[in-house]
Design an enzyme around this catalytic site. Structure first.
Site, mmCIF file in Angstrom:
data_model
loop_
_atom_site.group_PDB
_atom_site.id
_atom_site.type_symbol
_atom_site.label_atom_id
_atom_site.label_comp_id
_atom_site.label_asym_id
_atom_site.label_seq_id
_atom_site.Cartn_x
_atom_site.Cartn_y
_atom_site.Cartn_z
ATOM 1 N N HIS A 266 1.898 47.807 63.264
ATOM 2 C CA HIS A 266 1.634 49.158 62.796
ATOM 3 C C HIS A 266 1.567 50.107 64.235
ATOM 4 O O HIS A 266 1.513 49.510 65.308
ATOM 5 C CB HIS A 266 0.159 48.907 62.384
ATOM 6 C CG HIS A 266 -0.811 48.182 63.404
ATOM 7 N ND1 HIS A 266 -1.546 49.160 64.391
ATOM 8 C CD2 HIS A 266 -1.191 47.011 63.669
ATOM 9 C CE1 HIS A 266 -2.193 48.189 65.014
ATOM 10 N NE2 HIS A 266 -2.089 46.893 64.365
ATOM 11 N N GLU B 51 -4.810 40.832 60.297
ATOM 12 C CA GLU B 51 -4.807 40.377 61.756
ATOM 13 C C GLU B 51 -5.853 39.194 62.091
ATOM 14 O O GLU B 51 -6.698 38.986 61.168
ATOM 15 C CB GLU B 51 -5.235 41.671 62.737
ATOM 16 C CG GLU B 51 -5.475 41.264 64.206
ATOM 17 C CD GLU B 51 -4.157 40.838 64.969
ATOM 18 O OE1 GLU B 51 -3.929 39.418 64.649
ATOM 19 O OE2 GLU B 51 -3.709 41.521 65.751
#
Length: 381
Positions: free
Chosen positions: A184, A260
């Site tokens: 990202h 994550e």
């Protein structure tokens, strides 16, 4: 009328491991023993385990073709049976796409049961596999023996392909599944060097500029994409949406397994703060992927779900290109597995925000890492 329950006997092997390889599969009526379908094919150069999985896939496909609702799978490959039952991990990345393809076929039936059987009870499939191996080796193929006649045993040691000699051979008979792995764009935590795990921190202004550039780059790399799959956190979904827009809006979906690592008590703290307040815990965490931050998640746990995500993608999009938008830890762990690297790799690889890595996975077990952390498209690089 289509049989409700069938028996699938499957086998595969190679002469050399890897070497000339082939598989055989038989579909039977469990009551009469009548053969309803046979499958046998040479698959070029491959390992025993790859050939065994191909035999399973062929057998399940044939069972679906005859209209079965339930399947009893019988194989003399302990590895395939245990992995398909979920009792053994699929450690080698080359087998994961095959296991995913087999799992996709399993899902078509009301029930599939796996049983390990000794070689002498798998003679028909074994003979078909031997004939296919002969054809792969360029030898005259013998006629497969009927189930009541003993056939020569396939050369099959059950060796994990991780121990097989590496190969640079081209694979013209197979199409790779390509994963375009994208981290990202930047957030304020990225800029301030803070631990950013499960906290839903949005993209910064710089991050939004990065994802626009990344979207353009991905569209140039892969004009045809089957799907964009993202972590559910907003910094990833925003990145995924920008990429999908540049690609003509292919399907976009989220996968929780791509989220994550949970950094627990370290979430939102700077690296320096964590080193100052948890020096012992940090040293232990850096020394072992099995150690988790206080209240958090270990890299071993992240690796397990990252592998599950990749396996799911390979089953859903075989031979296609998929953009995967995730975070530093999952992407590093996928690349570690693909490169057959040790845990030290995780601390030596740097992945920039909005960086791109490209990975190809072939159904015969081949793996190629094409690109790691490409950032040439980013402003200011």
């Amino acid at each position: 009328m289509a049989p409700r329950v069938v028996v699938v006997e499957a086998d595969g092997g190679s002469r050399g491991n890897p070497g000339p390889a082939g598989y055989g599969a038989v579909v039977r009526d469990p009551a009469s023993g009548e053969v309803l379908a046979e499958r046998s094919e040479s698959i070029g150069t491959a390992t025993n385990n790859v050939a065994e999985y191909q035999g399973l896939i062929a057998g399940l496909s044939a069972a679906a073709e005859v209209g079965a609702a339930e399947v009893d799978v019988r194989m003399d490959s302990k590895l395939v049976v245990e992995q398909m039952c979920g009792r053994w991990q699929i450690k080698h990345p080359g087998l994961r796409p095959l296991a995913a393809q087999a799992a996709g076929l399993v899902g078509r039936f009301a029930a599939v049961r796996f049983e390990w059987i000794p070689r002498e009870r798998n003679r028909h499939a074994d003979a078909l596999a031997n004939a296919a191996m002969d054809a792969a080796a360029g030898r005259p193929a013998a006629q497969p023996a009927p189930a009541t006649v003993a056939a020569p045993a396939a050369t099959n040691t059950g060796t994990d392909p991780a121990t097989a000699p590496p190969s640079w051979e081209p694979r013209p008979s197979f199409t790779a599944t390509r994963l375009i792995l994208v981290r990202h764009g930047e957030t304020i935590y990225t800029e301030q060097r803070r631990y950013s795990g499960r906290g839903d921190v949005p993209l910064s202004e710089r991050g939004r500029a990065q994802i626009r550039a990344t979207a353009t780059r991905v569209a140039a790399l892969a004009p045809s994409v089957a799907a964009v799959v993202s972590s559910p956190l907003s910094r990833c979904t925003a990145t995924a949406a920008a990429i999908a827009g540049a690609l003509g809006d292919p399907p976009v979906r989220t996968d929780d397994d791509l989220i994550e690592c949970d950094f627990g008590a370290w979430e939102g703290r700077t690296f320096a703060e964590v080193r100052d307040q948890w020096p012992g815990e940090m040293d232990a965490w850096l020394a072992s992927t099995r150690v988790a931050p206080p209240g958090g998640e270990s890299f071993t746990a992240v690796a397990e779900r990252s592998r599950r995500a990749v396996t799911g993608l390979l089953g859903a999009y075989p031979g296609e290109t998929v953009v995967v938008v995730s975070h530093v830890s999952p992407i590093k762990l996928v690349l570690r597995d693909a490169l057959a690297a040790g845990d030290g790799f995780l601390h030596r690889l740097f992945l920039d925000a909005a960086g791109i890595s490209v990975l190809d996975l072939w159904p015969d077990g081949g793996v190629a890492v094409r690109t790691v952390n490409d950032t040439a498209h980013l402003p200011g690089t």
